[in-house]
Design a protein around this motif. Structure first.
Motif, PDB file in Angstrom:
ATOM      1  N   GLN A 385     -25.572 -11.444  47.760  1.00 48.70           N
ATOM      2  CA  GLN A 385     -25.856 -12.107  46.492  1.00 48.70           C
ATOM      3  C   GLN A 385     -27.042 -11.447  45.809  1.00 48.70           C
ATOM      4  OE1 GLN A 385     -23.920 -14.799  45.529  1.00 48.70           O
ATOM      5  NE2 GLN A 385     -24.901 -14.770  43.510  1.00 48.70           N
ATOM      6  N   LYS A 386     -26.863 -11.059  44.542  1.00 49.98           N
ATOM      7  CA  LYS A 386     -27.916 -10.457  43.733  1.00 49.98           C
ATOM      8  C   LYS A 386     -27.959 -11.162  42.398  1.00 49.98           C
ATOM      9  CE  LYS A 386     -27.888  -5.815  45.756  1.00 49.98           C
ATOM     10  NZ  LYS A 386     -27.764  -4.353  45.488  1.00 49.98           N
ATOM     11  N   GLY A 387     -28.714 -12.277  42.351  1.00 52.41           N
ATOM     12  CA  GLY A 387     -28.799 -13.053  41.130  1.00 52.41           C
ATOM     13  C   GLY A 387     -27.481 -13.746  40.843  1.00 52.41           C
ATOM     14  N   ASP A 388     -26.959 -13.531  39.644  1.00 56.84           N
ATOM     15  CA  ASP A 388     -25.688 -14.144  39.274  1.00 56.84           C
ATOM     16  C   ASP A 388     -24.489 -13.344  39.757  1.00 56.84           C
ATOM     17  OD1 ASP A 388     -27.102 -16.107  37.987  1.00 56.84           O
ATOM     18  OD2 ASP A 388     -27.051 -15.089  36.038  1.00 56.84           O
ATOM     19  N   THR A 389     -24.721 -12.145  40.276  1.00 49.78           N
ATOM     20  CA  THR A 389     -23.605 -11.306  40.720  1.00 49.78           C
ATOM     21  C   THR A 389     -23.633 -11.131  42.216  1.00 49.78           C
ATOM     22  OG1 THR A 389     -24.891  -9.268  40.456  1.00 49.78           O
ATOM     23  CG2 THR A 389     -23.636 -10.035  38.531  1.00 49.78           C
ATOM     24  N   ILE A 390     -22.505 -10.673  42.734  1.00 50.25           N
ATOM     25  CA  ILE A 390     -22.359 -10.422  44.165  1.00 50.25           C
ATOM     26  C   ILE A 390     -22.059  -8.940  44.353  1.00 50.25           C
ATOM     27  CG2 ILE A 390     -21.094 -10.988  46.264  1.00 50.25           C
ATOM     28  CD1 ILE A 390     -20.353 -13.660  45.007  1.00 50.25           C
ATOM     29  N   SER A 391     -22.836  -8.291  45.209  1.00 50.21           N
ATOM     30  CA  SER A 391     -22.601  -6.889  45.543  1.00 50.21           C
ATOM     31  C   SER A 391     -21.714  -6.831  46.779  1.00 50.21           C
ATOM     32  CB  SER A 391     -23.922  -6.159  45.805  1.00 50.21           C
ATOM     33  OG  SER A 391     -23.700  -4.822  46.161  1.00 50.21           O
ATOM     34  N   ILE A 392     -20.560  -6.198  46.638  1.00 53.61           N
ATOM     35  CA  ILE A 392     -19.546  -6.214  47.695  1.00 53.61           C
ATOM     36  C   ILE A 392     -19.269  -4.781  48.122  1.00 53.61           C
ATOM     37  CG2 ILE A 392     -17.201  -6.939  48.294  1.00 53.61           C
ATOM     38  CD1 ILE A 392     -17.422  -8.880  45.861  1.00 53.61           C
ATOM     39  N   LYS A 393     -19.253  -4.559  49.436  1.00 51.82           N
ATOM     40  CA  LYS A 393     -18.879  -3.273  49.988  1.00 51.82           C
ATOM     41  C   LYS A 393     -17.409  -3.300  50.387  1.00 51.82           C
ATOM     42  CE  LYS A 393     -23.367  -1.790  51.801  1.00 51.82           C
ATOM     43  NZ  LYS A 393     -24.111  -1.343  53.011  1.00 51.82           N
ATOM     44  N   VAL A 394     -16.663  -2.353  49.832  1.00 53.02           N
ATOM     45  CA  VAL A 394     -15.225  -2.270  50.107  1.00 53.02           C
ATOM     46  C   VAL A 394     -14.947  -0.938  50.762  1.00 53.02           C
ATOM     47  CG1 VAL A 394     -12.914  -2.301  49.113  1.00 53.02           C
ATOM     48  CG2 VAL A 394     -14.713  -3.748  48.131  1.00 53.02           C
ATOM     49  N   ASP A 395     -14.321  -0.989  51.915  1.00 58.72           N
ATOM     50  CA  ASP A 395     -13.936   0.223  52.626  1.00 58.72           C
ATOM     51  C   ASP A 395     -12.475   0.556  52.313  1.00 58.72           C
ATOM     52  OD1 ASP A 395     -16.413   0.360  53.704  1.00 58.72           O
ATOM     53  OD2 ASP A 395     -15.828  -0.321  55.706  1.00 58.72           O
ATOM     54  N   GLU A 396     -12.244   1.805  51.880  1.00 58.15           N
ATOM     55  CA  GLU A 396     -10.875   2.272  51.625  1.00 58.15           C
ATOM     56  C   GLU A 396     -10.501   3.301  52.673  1.00 58.15           C
ATOM     57  OE1 GLU A 396      -8.157   4.532  48.216  1.00 58.15           O
ATOM     58  OE2 GLU A 396     -10.296   4.223  47.898  1.00 58.15           O
ATOM     59  N   GLN A 397      -9.376   3.070  53.323  1.00 53.91           N
ATOM     60  CA  GLN A 397      -8.933   3.972  54.379  1.00 53.91           C
ATOM     61  C   GLN A 397      -7.973   5.016  53.804  1.00 53.91           C
ATOM     62  OE1 GLN A 397      -7.274   2.168  57.949  1.00 53.91           O
ATOM     63  NE2 GLN A 397      -5.870   3.890  58.199  1.00 53.91           N
ATOM     64  N   LYS A 398      -8.238   6.276  54.137  1.00 57.60           N
ATOM     65  CA  LYS A 398      -7.355   7.369  53.776  1.00 57.60           C
ATOM     66  C   LYS A 398      -7.098   8.208  55.012  1.00 57.60           C
ATOM     67  CE  LYS A 398      -8.910   7.669  48.981  1.00 57.60           C
ATOM     68  NZ  LYS A 398      -9.468   8.561  47.909  1.00 57.60           N
ATOM     69  N   VAL A 399      -5.985   8.898  55.015  1.00 58.03           N
ATOM     70  CA  VAL A 399      -5.590   9.708  56.173  1.00 58.03           C
ATOM     71  C   VAL A 399      -5.622  11.180  55.773  1.00 58.03           C
ATOM     72  CG1 VAL A 399      -3.782  10.206  57.853  1.00 58.03           C
ATOM     73  CG2 VAL A 399      -4.162   7.849  57.085  1.00 58.03           C
ATOM     74  N   PHE A 400      -6.413  11.965  56.505  1.00 55.91           N
ATOM     75  CA  PHE A 400      -6.493  13.399  56.286  1.00 55.91           C
ATOM     76  C   PHE A 400      -6.198  14.099  57.604  1.00 55.91           C
ATOM     77  CE2 PHE A 400      -9.200  11.804  52.862  1.00 55.91           C
ATOM     78  CZ  PHE A 400      -8.693  12.515  51.774  1.00 55.91           C
ATOM     79  N   TRP A 401      -5.205  14.986  57.585  1.00 56.44           N
ATOM     80  CA  TRP A 401      -4.804  15.733  58.770  1.00 56.44           C
ATOM     81  C   TRP A 401      -4.517  14.805  59.966  1.00 56.44           C
ATOM     82  CZ3 TRP A 401      -3.801  20.677  57.748  1.00 56.44           C
ATOM     83  CH2 TRP A 401      -4.461  21.281  56.672  1.00 56.44           C
ATOM     84  N   GLY A 402      -3.901  13.666  59.646  1.00 58.98           N
ATOM     85  CA  GLY A 402      -3.492  12.750  60.707  1.00 58.98           C
ATOM     86  C   GLY A 402      -4.590  11.853  61.237  1.00 58.98           C
ATOM     87  N   LYS A 403      -5.788  11.916  60.660  1.00 59.05           N
ATOM     88  CA  LYS A 403      -6.904  11.102  61.140  1.00 59.05           C
ATOM     89  C   LYS A 403      -7.388  10.180  60.024  1.00 59.05           C
ATOM     90  CE  LYS A 403      -8.586  14.529  64.464  1.00 59.05           C
ATOM     91  NZ  LYS A 403      -9.762  15.340  64.912  1.00 59.05           N
ATOM     92  N   PRO A 404      -7.693   8.933  60.344  1.00 58.29           N
ATOM     93  CA  PRO A 404      -8.161   7.996  59.315  1.00 58.29           C
ATOM     94  C   PRO A 404      -9.593   8.309  58.899  1.00 58.29           C
ATOM     95  CG  PRO A 404      -8.199   6.937  61.465  1.00 58.29           C
ATOM     96  CD  PRO A 404      -7.557   8.275  61.668  1.00 58.29           C
ATOM     97  N   VAL A 405      -9.832   8.238  57.592  1.00 55.43           N
ATOM     98  CA  VAL A 405     -11.164   8.456  57.026  1.00 55.43           C
ATOM     99  C   VAL A 405     -11.473   7.278  56.116  1.00 55.43           C
ATOM    100  CG1 VAL A 405     -12.627   9.957  55.619  1.00 55.43           C
ATOM    101  CG2 VAL A 405     -10.908  10.968  57.141  1.00 55.43           C
ATOM    102  N   TYR A 406     -12.689   6.732  56.208  1.00 61.19           N
ATOM    103  CA  TYR A 406     -13.068   5.556  55.417  1.00 61.19           C
ATOM    104  C   TYR A 406     -14.106   5.948  54.369  1.00 61.19           C
ATOM    105  CZ  TYR A 406     -10.706   2.807  58.999  1.00 61.19           C
ATOM    106  OH  TYR A 406      -9.773   2.264  59.847  1.00 61.19           O
ATOM    107  N   HIS A 407     -13.868   5.448  53.141  1.00 62.88           N
ATOM    108  CA  HIS A 407     -14.819   5.639  52.049  1.00 62.88           C
ATOM    109  C   HIS A 407     -15.279   4.258  51.588  1.00 62.88           C
ATOM    110  CE1 HIS A 407     -14.050   9.958  51.606  1.00 62.88           C
ATOM    111  NE2 HIS A 407     -12.769   9.669  51.803  1.00 62.88           N
TER     112      HIS A 407
END
Length: 578
Positions: A385-407
């Motif tokens: 929570q940051k004042g009236d807004t909420i800061s949210i961390k979202v992890d996106e999974q992608k696959v490169f060369w058969g291995k999962p990578v998270y951004h």
């Protein structure tokens, strides 16, 4: 005098009727009619004619009045080449052929009379091959219309020739060659004179302004004007997410001053300053934009949308651009029709996806569905929570060369207004909500997104302002005769398609056409004498056919890159060997 037996024998040999064989004593109203008669006879028999000599009335000093003329076969006479056979390139056509027709003016009857006729040739004549002689090769009006239309559509000349040949059952049935098609395009549809090319472009602009008052053009001419100008196009994206053309410019050079002039005229045309521009990696263009628009978002791309016309004249260039513009307009209309027939099915059952399904065009809704699919690869990891807004961390999974990578991406979310902002800036740059914001909406059970995220520019329910603007496509490239010919052909096609299923009906239509042709032939024959007398006493005049322009010289030719033609080493040696 020519005997009846000779006429009958020749008619059997050549396949002509006896009345079609030239005879002594036949009269013509004028000399051109006599020439036309002998030429038509030559076409049917299979040889080529020429005017051997013409004598004029020497008592008339004020005018040259012909009194007799000799029409010969082109293979008359005898020629002996003075060049050695080993180095001779031109063929010898003379065979001492004596075929001819001699006509003279009858002053009392005021007509031209055949006085001498020689029908025997010293060489074989072929009525089948005569249509391929260059003297008789001629493009029909139908062929000219097809060539003009195909050239405007960008169809290559060889394809046009094959299409015309298929219509008549093969190229052997055509009265012209592929070279004639190319020559017609070069001489009639291309402009080789620089001044005429420039004036033709100016006439085009003025004509477009008359068709559509909203048509805008601006020209800055200086002493250094030239051909080979760089081409710059203004390209945008329509509501279907496809590129659309807004305008173009021909630059004197790719320098800041040239780009400043272009963008200044662009503001005059559209009346507003754009919010952002995507350009090529060009420092001069960037500097001009910063100077003209001051505060504006300028982003560069390595590969921009290009419209390739190749080297062409000015008139040809504007017509080709007009064709591309019309094609873009037609594609947009077709996409609008497709959207009016239904919607793309949703891949899920969320209300947000259905919200965009009802608003967005099919192409843009498919683009949004890609983010909907990618939402399943996103996971909300933490919230703060940051004042009236909420800061949210979202992890996106992608696959490169058969291995999962998270951004990991940070999304700022306001629970009250339900507004969000992601650091990937996909919405700000592309105008489509990203999968990270959609994952946050799903996490906080947001059923519908605020209207600010449903952009009107992608909506299929918004009436576009440009649809009220009349399109200004050129319709005056063909002359009036070609346009009338096209309209008559269109009317005939509409009639013929209704009466081709029944042989009796088709026979009636064919008889009606034959009768109309006979009546028109008789009418032309009755009017020909009056027309010829009028044309002989009237000097031809030339009309500009357009607006009066300032005396502006055409651009000078730019010396192209590469080795000049004819300057290749060894060229003189090749000539000597040949």
């Amino acid at each position: 005098m020519m005997s009846w037996e000779l006429r009958h024998e020749l008619s059997d040999h050549s396949g002509l009727r006896e009345e079609e064989i030239p005879v002594i004593g036949m009269s013509f109203d004028s000399l051109p009619l006599a020439q036309e008669f002998y030429t038509n006879y030559a076409k049917k028999l299979g040889f080529v004619t020429k005017v051997r000599n013409t004598n004029f009335d020497k008592t008339r000093k004020d005018a040259k009045i012909p009194i007799n003329q000799s029409l010969h076969c082109t293979r008359e006479g005898y020629r002996e080449s003075r060049v050695k056979a080993a180095t001779r390139s031109n063929r010898i056509t003379a065979t001492r052929c004596k075929a001819r027709m001699y006509v003279m003016l009858d002053r009392e009857k005021e007509c031209w009379v055949v006085s001498i006729v020689e029908l025997k040739h010293s060489h074989p004549c072929s009525a089948e091959k005569v249509i391929h002689y260059h003297e008789y090769r001629e493009l029909t009006m139908h062929a000219k219309c097809v060539i003009t239309d195909n050239d405007e559509a960008g169809i290559r000349p060889n394809k046009t020739y094959l299409a015309l040949a298929n219509e008549v059952g093969g190229s052997s049935n055509l009265s012209f060659s592929e070279k004639d098609v190319r020559n017609y395009i070069a001489s009639n549809l291309r402009c080789s004179d620089d001044n005429a090319d420039f004036n033709g472009m100016m006439n085009y602009f003025v004509r477009m302004k008359e068709i559509n008052p909203n048509f805008f053009y601006a020209i800055d001419v200086d002493d250094a004007n030239k051909h080979g100008l760089p081409f710059a196009s203004f390209v945008s994206v329509n509501h279907h997410g496809k590129s659309t053309l807004l305008g173009y410019a021909l630059l004197v050079s790719e320098e800041i001053l040239s780009f400043e002039l272009v963008f200044t005229q662009w503001v005059r045309c559209v009346g507003i300053v754009p919010k952002g521009i995507i350009i090529d990696q060009c420092k001069a263009m960037t500097g001009a934009i910063r100077k003209i628009f001051m505060r504006i978002d300028v982003s560069g791309c390595q590969y921009s949308s290009r419209v390739n016309f190749g080297p062409s004249g000015l008139v040809q260039f504007v017509h080709e651009y007009d064709n591309v513009l019309g094609n873009k307009e037609q594609k947009e209309l077709e996409d609008d029709v497709v959207d009016s027939k239904g919607v793309i099915p949703c891949i899920g059952s969320t209300c947000i996806e259905r919200q965009f399904q009802q608003e967005y065009t099919s192409n843009m809704f498919r683009t949004l569905q890609l983010e909907v699919r990618k939402k399943t690869d996103c996971v909300v990891r933490s919230t703060e929570q940051k004042g009236d807004t909420i800061s949210i961390k979202v992890d996106e999974q992608k696959v490169f060369w058969g291995k999962p990578v998270y951004h990991t991406f940070i999304v700022e979310f306001d629970p009250l207004s339900r507004k969000s902002r992601c650091e990937c800036n996909k919405f700000e740059s592309v105008g489509i909500l990203c999968c990270h914001i959609l994952a946050v909406c799903s996490y906080y059970r947001v059923d519908t997104v605020p209207s600010c995220y449903v952009l009107p520019r992608w909506s299929k329910n918004v009436i576009r302002k440009h649809t009220y603007i009349k399109s200004s496509h050129d319709v005056a490239r063909s002359n009036e005769t070609h346009n009338l010919f096209k309209h008559l052909c269109s009317e005939f096609y509409n009639v013929a398609q209704d009466f081709v299923a029944c042989d009796e009906e088709a026979a009636i239509l064919r008889a009606a056409l034959s009768d109309a042709k006979s009546r028109l032939t008789d009418y032309r024959a009755s009017m020909r004498s009056t027309t010829l007398d009028g044309t002989q006493n009237t000097m031809p005049t030339q009309s500009t056919g357009g607006v009066i322009l300032h005396d502006i010289q055409g651009p000078s030719r730019v010396k192209t890159k590469g080795q000049p033609k004819g300057k290749r080493l060894g060229a003189e040696l090749d000539k000597l060997i040949k």
